[in-house]
Design a protein around this motif. Sequence first.
Motif, short mmCIF file in Angstrom:
data_model
loop_
_atom_site.label_atom_id
_atom_site.label_comp_id
_atom_site.label_asym_id
_atom_site.label_seq_id
_atom_site.Cartn_x
_atom_site.Cartn_y
_atom_site.Cartn_z
N ALA A 33 -20.78 10.83 -32.79
CA ALA A 33 -19.46 10.96 -32.07
C ALA A 33 -18.56 11.90 -32.43
O ALA A 33 -18.01 12.50 -32.32
N SER A 34 -18.54 12.15 -33.94
CA SER A 34 -17.60 12.92 -34.31
C SER A 34 -17.72 14.39 -34.73
O SER A 34 -17.47 15.27 -34.52
N ILE A 35 -19.46 14.45 -35.08
CA ILE A 35 -20.61 15.82 -34.22
C ILE A 35 -19.78 16.19 -32.70
O ILE A 35 -19.61 17.29 -32.58
N ASP A 36 -20.70 15.18 -31.95
CA ASP A 36 -19.97 15.71 -30.76
C ASP A 36 -19.21 16.68 -30.29
O ASP A 36 -18.44 17.21 -29.94
N HIS A 37 -17.80 15.44 -31.32
CA HIS A 37 -16.34 15.93 -30.77
C HIS A 37 -16.49 16.72 -31.27
O HIS A 37 -15.50 18.33 -30.31
N THR A 38 -16.40 17.37 -32.16
CA THR A 38 -15.79 19.19 -33.18
C THR A 38 -16.76 19.79 -31.73
O THR A 38 -16.18 20.87 -32.51
N GLU A 39 -17.77 19.62 -32.08
CA GLU A 39 -18.93 20.59 -31.11
C GLU A 39 -17.64 21.00 -29.70
O GLU A 39 -17.47 22.31 -29.18
N GLU A 40 -17.51 19.79 -28.88
CA GLU A 40 -16.57 19.58 -27.89
C GLU A 40 -14.87 20.73 -27.84
O GLU A 40 -14.92 21.74 -27.20
N LEU A 41 -14.93 20.59 -29.15
CA LEU A 41 -13.35 21.02 -29.93
C LEU A 41 -13.72 22.64 -30.21
O LEU A 41 -12.60 23.49 -30.47
N GLY A 42 -14.89 23.08 -30.18
CA GLY A 42 -15.42 24.50 -30.81
C GLY A 42 -15.83 24.92 -31.98
O GLY A 42 -15.88 25.88 -32.04
N ALA A 43 -16.07 23.87 -32.97
CA ALA A 43 -16.93 24.44 -33.65
C ALA A 43 -17.92 23.66 -34.52
O ALA A 43 -17.91 23.12 -35.86
N GLY A 44 -18.68 23.59 -33.27
CA GLY A 44 -20.51 23.77 -33.39
C GLY A 44 -21.21 24.05 -34.08
O GLY A 44 -20.05 25.37 -34.78
N ARG A 45 -22.27 24.10 -34.22
CA ARG A 45 -23.62 24.49 -34.83
C ARG A 45 -23.58 26.38 -34.74
O ARG A 45 -24.18 26.86 -35.86
N ASP A 46 -23.03 26.88 -33.71
CA ASP A 46 -22.19 28.53 -33.47
C ASP A 46 -21.47 28.75 -34.92
O ASP A 46 -21.90 30.57 -35.64
N LYS A 47 -21.08 28.02 -35.04
CA LYS A 47 -19.64 27.95 -35.94
C LYS A 47 -20.28 27.49 -37.53
O LYS A 47 -19.90 28.33 -38.67
#
Length: 239
Positions: A33-47
């Motif tokens: 949940a932490s990882i998926d939400h962080t990606e939604e907030l714009g800090a996903g794997r590209d960052k």
Amino acid sequence: MSVFRRAIKIRDCDVSYNRALRPSCLFSMLQEASIDHTEELGAGRDKTLDRGFLWVITRQKVVINRLPEYDEHVILESWPGETMHVLFPRYYRMLDADGALLLSASALWVLIDAEKRSFIFPQQEGIFVPGETTGNEISLPSGIRALPAEEKTHFTVPYSYTDINGHMNNIRYIDECENRIPQTAADKALKEISVEYAHEIRLGEEMDISLGRAGKTFFFSGDGAMHYFSMLLRYEDNA
């Protein structure tokens, strides 16, 4: 308000033989949940990952009213707190189908450089996770009070315990600790988990896991070339 919500059905592979959610599976749900939400907030794997930065947890705490059971439908909520220098606080709640609170949790995450294994300063790298205050936060994890060691066992990190970050995955620590108190873990109600991941341990590396106890509270410490982790598990008699 940015609160991540996920509906989950507790499967047979998620529970122990007492039919309650296995704590290691709970930890896995929290991490996902932490990882998926962080990606939604714009800090996903590209960052992060694609730039050689890894998300790791330094501390976790869970306070439990009741662990859900096999075939139960629950809602997992998660949201970030305000970033503190290099620390990313995150909070969690799990609710039953009627909206009753099953458990609350908090964690401290950091970003590290995959090659140097050192902290990343998020502002310098343009990484931002907006924080929320919902009023449902529990206190953040703090230091764990040690109990005198009564027994000690040797442990070597196997291949199956390692993860994408190149070290023993967080969920494996609690499995190893519960395996050292199997009767209590199976027959008592788990009420609190506190963990400090002091230093990563990698494939083939070794540590001694010591165990101390006071009543139905158990303290674990993993030590070898350095101190690797501390964990506290507190149980109560089933109602």
